[in-house]
Design a protein around this motif. Structure first.
Motif, PDB file in Angstrom:
ATOM      1  N   GLU A 142       0.836  -1.196   0.000  1.00  0.00           N
ATOM      2  CA  GLU A 142       0.000   0.000   0.000  1.00  0.00           C
ATOM      3  C   GLU A 142       0.869   1.242   0.000  1.00  0.00           C
ATOM      4  O   GLU A 142       1.952   1.258   0.555  1.00  0.00           O
ATOM      5  N   ARG A 143       0.349   2.293  -0.647  1.00  0.00           N
ATOM      6  CA  ARG A 143       1.057   3.574  -0.637  1.00  0.00           C
ATOM      7  C   ARG A 143       0.651   4.376   0.575  1.00  0.00           C
ATOM      8  O   ARG A 143      -0.434   4.166   1.082  1.00  0.00           O
ATOM      9  N   PRO A 144       1.474   5.302   1.019  1.00  0.00           N
ATOM     10  CA  PRO A 144       2.794   5.650   0.458  1.00  0.00           C
ATOM     11  C   PRO A 144       3.827   4.578   0.775  1.00  0.00           C
ATOM     12  O   PRO A 144       3.847   4.030   1.869  1.00  0.00           O
ATOM     13  N   TRP A 145       4.661   4.283  -0.243  1.00  0.00           N
ATOM     14  CA  TRP A 145       5.679   3.270  -0.072  1.00  0.00           C
ATOM     15  C   TRP A 145       6.848   3.809   0.729  1.00  0.00           C
ATOM     16  O   TRP A 145       7.286   4.942   0.536  1.00  0.00           O
ATOM     17  N   ARG A 146       7.360   2.974   1.616  1.00  0.00           N
ATOM     18  CA  ARG A 146       8.594   3.302   2.323  1.00  0.00           C
ATOM     19  C   ARG A 146       9.759   2.784   1.499  1.00  0.00           C
ATOM     20  O   ARG A 146       9.574   2.048   0.538  1.00  0.00           O
ATOM     21  N   ARG A 147      10.958   3.153   1.906  1.00  0.00           N
ATOM     22  CA  ARG A 147      12.154   2.748   1.155  1.00  0.00           C
ATOM     23  C   ARG A 147      12.218   1.225   1.002  1.00  0.00           C
ATOM     24  O   ARG A 147      12.490   0.715  -0.076  1.00  0.00           O
ATOM     25  N   ALA A 148      11.953   0.476   2.083  1.00  0.00           N
ATOM     26  CA  ALA A 148      12.011  -0.988   2.010  1.00  0.00           C
ATOM     27  C   ALA A 148      10.982  -1.522   1.018  1.00  0.00           C
ATOM     28  O   ALA A 148      11.249  -2.482   0.294  1.00  0.00           O
ATOM     29  N   ASP A 149       9.798  -0.913   0.972  1.00  0.00           N
ATOM     30  CA  ASP A 149       8.774  -1.338   0.015  1.00  0.00           C
ATOM     31  C   ASP A 149       9.247  -1.117  -1.413  1.00  0.00           C
ATOM     32  O   ASP A 149       9.056  -1.966  -2.291  1.00  0.00           O
ATOM     33  N   LEU A 150       9.858   0.031  -1.659  1.00  0.00           N
ATOM     34  CA  LEU A 150      10.332   0.363  -2.999  1.00  0.00           C
ATOM     35  C   LEU A 150      11.419  -0.612  -3.448  1.00  0.00           C
ATOM     36  O   LEU A 150      11.423  -1.082  -4.582  1.00  0.00           O
ATOM     37  N   LEU A 151      12.329  -0.915  -2.545  1.00  0.00           N
ATOM     38  CA  LEU A 151      13.391  -1.854  -2.906  1.00  0.00           C
ATOM     39  C   LEU A 151      12.828  -3.247  -3.175  1.00  0.00           C
ATOM     40  O   LEU A 151      13.314  -3.958  -4.055  1.00  0.00           O
ATOM     41  N   ASP A 152      11.783  -3.630  -2.441  1.00  0.00           N
ATOM     42  CA  ASP A 152      11.144  -4.915  -2.688  1.00  0.00           C
ATOM     43  C   ASP A 152      10.520  -4.952  -4.084  1.00  0.00           C
ATOM     44  O   ASP A 152      10.634  -5.942  -4.807  1.00  0.00           O
ATOM     45  N   VAL A 153       9.856  -3.872  -4.493  1.00  0.00           N
ATOM     46  CA  VAL A 153       9.274  -3.790  -5.835  1.00  0.00           C
ATOM     47  C   VAL A 153      10.379  -3.934  -6.891  1.00  0.00           C
ATOM     48  O   VAL A 153      10.230  -4.666  -7.874  1.00  0.00           O
ATOM     49  N   LEU A 154      11.507  -3.265  -6.669  1.00  0.00           N
ATOM     50  CA  LEU A 154      12.602  -3.331  -7.636  1.00  0.00           C
ATOM     51  C   LEU A 154      13.199  -4.733  -7.709  1.00  0.00           C
ATOM     52  O   LEU A 154      13.552  -5.211  -8.791  1.00  0.00           O
ATOM     53  N   ARG A 155      13.298  -5.416  -6.575  1.00  0.00           N
ATOM     54  CA  ARG A 155      13.793  -6.796  -6.595  1.00  0.00           C
ATOM     55  C   ARG A 155      12.849  -7.697  -7.393  1.00  0.00           C
ATOM     56  O   ARG A 155      13.282  -8.573  -8.141  1.00  0.00           O
ATOM     57  N   ARG A 156      11.548  -7.484  -7.235  1.00  0.00           N
ATOM     58  CA  ARG A 156      10.585  -8.288  -7.977  1.00  0.00           C
ATOM     59  C   ARG A 156      10.683  -8.002  -9.470  1.00  0.00           C
ATOM     60  O   ARG A 156      10.600  -8.913 -10.294  1.00  0.00           O
ATOM     61  N   LEU A 157      10.856  -6.728  -9.832  1.00  0.00           N
ATOM     62  CA  LEU A 157      11.032  -6.392 -11.248  1.00  0.00           C
ATOM     63  C   LEU A 157      12.283  -7.066 -11.813  1.00  0.00           C
ATOM     64  O   LEU A 157      12.272  -7.555 -12.945  1.00  0.00           O
ATOM     65  N   GLN A 158      13.358  -7.085 -11.020  1.00  0.00           N
ATOM     66  CA  GLN A 158      14.597  -7.737 -11.457  1.00  0.00           C
ATOM     67  C   GLN A 158      14.355  -9.220 -11.730  1.00  0.00           C
ATOM     68  O   GLN A 158      14.772  -9.756 -12.755  1.00  0.00           O
ATOM     69  N   SER A 159      13.650  -9.895 -10.834  1.00  0.00           N
ATOM     70  CA  SER A 159      13.365 -11.324 -11.009  1.00  0.00           C
ATOM     71  C   SER A 159      12.521 -11.568 -12.253  1.00  0.00           C
ATOM     72  O   SER A 159      12.791 -12.490 -13.036  1.00  0.00           O
ATOM     73  N   LEU A 160      11.497 -10.733 -12.443  1.00  0.00           N
ATOM     74  CA  LEU A 160      10.640 -10.875 -13.617  1.00  0.00           C
ATOM     75  C   LEU A 160      11.417 -10.619 -14.909  1.00  0.00           C
ATOM     76  O   LEU A 160      11.208 -11.281 -15.921  1.00  0.00           O
ATOM     77  N   HIS A 161      12.328  -9.648 -14.860  1.00  0.00           N
ATOM     78  CA  HIS A 161      13.157  -9.329 -16.027  1.00  0.00           C
ATOM     79  C   HIS A 161      14.045 -10.521 -16.381  1.00  0.00           C
ATOM     80  O   HIS A 161      14.138 -10.931 -17.549  1.00  0.00           O
ATOM     81  N   GLU A 162      14.700 -11.103 -15.381  1.00  0.00           N
ATOM     82  CA  GLU A 162      15.556 -12.259 -15.627  1.00  0.00           C
ATOM     83  C   GLU A 162      14.744 -13.437 -16.164  1.00  0.00           C
ATOM     84  O   GLU A 162      15.186 -14.153 -17.074  1.00  0.00           O
ATOM     85  N   GLU A 163      13.543 -13.632 -15.625  1.00  0.00           N
ATOM     86  CA  GLU A 163      12.673 -14.709 -16.091  1.00  0.00           C
ATOM     87  C   GLU A 163      12.271 -14.495 -17.554  1.00  0.00           C
ATOM     88  O   GLU A 163      12.275 -15.437 -18.357  1.00  0.00           O
ATOM     89  N   ALA A 164      11.934 -13.246 -17.925  1.00  0.00           N
ATOM     90  CA  ALA A 164      11.554 -12.947 -19.303  1.00  0.00           C
ATOM     91  C   ALA A 164      12.710 -13.209 -20.263  1.00  0.00           C
ATOM     92  O   ALA A 164      12.505 -13.695 -21.386  1.00  0.00           O
ATOM     93  N   ILE A 165      13.932 -12.919 -19.828  1.00  0.00           N
ATOM     94  CA  ILE A 165      15.107 -13.196 -20.665  1.00  0.00           C
ATOM     95  C   ILE A 165      15.264 -14.702 -20.858  1.00  0.00           C
ATOM     96  O   ILE A 165      15.469 -15.180 -21.976  1.00  0.00           O
ATOM     97  N   GLN A 166      15.135 -15.466 -19.774  1.00  0.00           N
ATOM     98  CA  GLN A 166      15.281 -16.919 -19.855  1.00  0.00           C
ATOM     99  C   GLN A 166      14.206 -17.545 -20.741  1.00  0.00           C
ATOM    100  O   GLN A 166      14.459 -18.513 -21.448  1.00  0.00           O
ATOM    101  N   LEU A 167      12.992 -16.988 -20.694  1.00  0.00           N
ATOM    102  CA  LEU A 167      11.898 -17.522 -21.502  1.00  0.00           C
ATOM    103  C   LEU A 167      11.886 -16.968 -22.925  1.00  0.00           C
ATOM    104  O   LEU A 167      10.982 -17.256 -23.699  1.00  0.00           O
ATOM    105  N   ASN A 168      12.891 -16.132 -23.230  1.00  0.00           N
ATOM    106  CA  ASN A 168      13.042 -15.542 -24.555  1.00  0.00           C
ATOM    107  C   ASN A 168      11.809 -14.731 -24.964  1.00  0.00           C
ATOM    108  O   ASN A 168      11.271 -14.909 -26.055  1.00  0.00           O
ATOM    109  N   HIS A 169      11.389 -13.838 -24.068  1.00  0.00           N
ATOM    110  CA  HIS A 169      10.310 -12.885 -24.342  1.00  0.00           C
ATOM    111  C   HIS A 169      10.920 -11.481 -24.411  1.00  0.00           C
ATOM    112  O   HIS A 169      10.887 -10.739 -23.423  1.00  0.00           O
ATOM    113  N   PRO A 170      11.502 -11.109 -25.558  1.00  0.00           N
ATOM    114  CA  PRO A 170      12.245  -9.848 -25.634  1.00  0.00           C
ATOM    115  C   PRO A 170      11.407  -8.598 -25.376  1.00  0.00           C
ATOM    116  O   PRO A 170      11.890  -7.635 -24.777  1.00  0.00           O
ATOM    117  N   VAL A 171      10.153  -8.580 -25.818  1.00  0.00           N
ATOM    118  CA  VAL A 171       9.326  -7.384 -25.623  1.00  0.00           C
ATOM    119  C   VAL A 171       9.036  -7.195 -24.139  1.00  0.00           C
ATOM    120  O   VAL A 171       9.180  -6.099 -23.589  1.00  0.00           O
TER     121      VAL A 171
END
Length: 157
Positions: free
Chosen positions: A103-132
């Protein structure tokens, strides 16, 4: 200019006039080449606490921190407007990609958690060969490192 004075989200010019934007990561400050319309280009530089700025991607030359110049107020205002125009689109990518956002407003720890999740999803998309999907997630992730300007509600800027 000192390393501690490089502010996340601020625009600077390298000695040759290249426009860059500072992205503060937990362990470093990355400077990314950008057009006045807000488009990220290929060049990247890494600023070091001892004052060195070295090229890490693309073409260009290294320099020293004291050679960096903040952009003038008019240019900064123009760039911020371009940046704001992209804000809603970025948040839509995050909302569509990350389940169970805190929930917003996000604290610093919340923001970093969102970024970690984006990183994981990005790596997964690369592995699954979904360039877009990978490209969209990378854009969101890169912009997300500019934590306070992009992800904190506007009234708190």
């Amino acid at each position: 200019m000192l390393y501690r004075d490089l502010l996340s989200g601020k625009f600077y010019r390298l000695p040759g006039g290249t426009l860059v934007r500072a992205y503060r990561h937990p362990q470093c400050v990355e400077l990314r080449e950008q057009t006045p319309e807000g488009e990220l280009l290929g060049g990247r530089w890494l600023a070091h606490p001892e004052g060195r700025v070295r090229v890490t991607r693309g073409e260009g030359q290294g320099c020293r921190l004291d050679e960096l110049q903040p952009v003038d107020r008019e240019t900064e205002a123009h760039l911020r407007q371009q940046f704001e125009n992209c804000r809603q689109q970025l948040e839509a990518v995050i909302a569509a990609s990350v389940d169970d956002l805190p929930e917003r407003p996000w604290r610093r720890a919340d923001l970093l958690d969102v970024l970690r999740r984006l990183q994981s999803l990005h790596e997964e998309a690369i592995q699954l060969n979904h360039p877009v999907r990978a490209a969209r997630l990378e854009t969101a992730q890169e912009a997300g490192y500019d934590l306070w300007m992009l992800l904190v509600p506007p009234q708190l800027h």
